[in-house]
Scaffold this motif. Structure first.
Motif: not given
Length: 314
Positions: A135-136, A143-145, A152-157
């Protein structure tokens, strides 16, 4: 010593249920030595030897090796220490067996070929950190870069799939499908476009978060329309569009005009990818969450209603 309280090896076998051969083996190894010998040279055992033998039998039934049993009997280690260590080892074995059972049931339900069964077995036997790596890696690639919505990124992680120690076949199958999904290049490309769109919006001044309240309002309003079988090109639909675009204008601090409605339509087109809904449904199954609402029909209806409104303006 009272010979009447001594037991022959045959009597000891009857009392313990162990074979004469097994008792003789323990005796020869010095684990349960005879108390004494009869004048004819036969081995005799007292009640202490009987208790010792019964302890050995119990420990062997728990699959404790003879070397450890010998240390227990000479009090180098305690039964408590051994029991704790073996209980921990059994926990691992039980987890492995449960995983194997779940994999086999999932294979039976999917009609998997040997290659898929092997892959499924390997995937579920990964460590938690190794499973999270899938997943990471997906998040880093998509989403990188780019300066996408950090919420949203925090929700995914923070919403990692946590395959339980005793997964159901459905959870194993969902984990298999999730790995396939996050490794799909077309899906990664679509999510990357979403991230880039979010970055463009942020560059233009949008610093809002995930808009859960707005989504709930849309689900409630459009949900009622769907339940009442209201067509997105009807007059009643226009009233719902007015209600929702007013909420959009309030949330994003924009004027409620045709430009806003075209912008909302663009956002819906970017967000309404059924694979995103599939991602969250699979995570929910793996984590044992209640089924998540399917926003696809809601987004589709609202998008069609917006199209109808905008077409009528030209």
């Amino acid at each position: 010593m009272d010979d009447e309280n001594l037991l022959t090896i045959g009597a000891l076998s009857e009392r313990t249920g162990l074979t004469v051969k097994t008792i003789r083996f323990y005796s020869d190894k010095g684990i349960v030595p005879p108390t004494c010998h009869s004048p004819a040279g036969y081995r005799l055992y007292d009640v202490h030897a009987l208790a010792r033998l019964e302890l050995v039998r119990t420990l062997r039934e728990l699959d404790i090796d003879l070397a450890t049993i010998r240390r227990i009997l000479v009090r180098e280690i305690s039964v408590t220490e051994v029991a704790g260590a073996h209980a921990a080892a059994l926990d691992v074995q039980i987890r492995v067996l449960r995983l194997r059972r779940a994999v086999l049931l999932a294979v039976a339900e999917r009609g998997s070929n040997p290659q898929e069964m092997d892959l499924m077995h390997k995937l579920v036997n990964l460590s938690e950190a190794e499973r999270h790596r899938f997943i990471h890696d997906f998040i880093d690639d998509t989403f990188g870069g780019v300066d996408a919505n950090p919420a949203m990124v925090e929700l995914l992680r923070s919403s990692m799939p946590e395959l339980p120690d005793d997964p159901t076949p459905e959870q194993v199958e969902a984990w298999m499908e999730l790995v396939e999904l996050v490794q799909d290049n077309d899906f990664r490309t679509a999510v990357r476009k979403m991230a880039e769109y979010q970055a463009k919006e942020r560059a233009e001044g949008d610093t809002t978060g995930l808009h859960h309240d707005l989504t709930e309002t849309m689900c409630a309003e459009v949900g009622r329309a769907l339940a009442a079988d209201i067509a997105p090109d009807s007059a009643s639909a226009a009233d719902i569009v007015d209600t929702l675009t007013a909420r959009y204008a309030e949330t994003f601090g924009r004027a409620d005009d045709d430009q806003l409605r075209r912008w909302v339509l663009e956002r819906l087109a970017v967000a309404n990818d059924p694979r995103v809904a599939q991602y969250w449904q699979l995570v929910a199954i793996i984590n044992g969450w209640p089924p998540l609402p399917d926003l696809g029909p809601v987004f589709t209806w609202f998008g069609q209603a917006l199209h109808t409104y905008l077409d009528k303006q030209h």
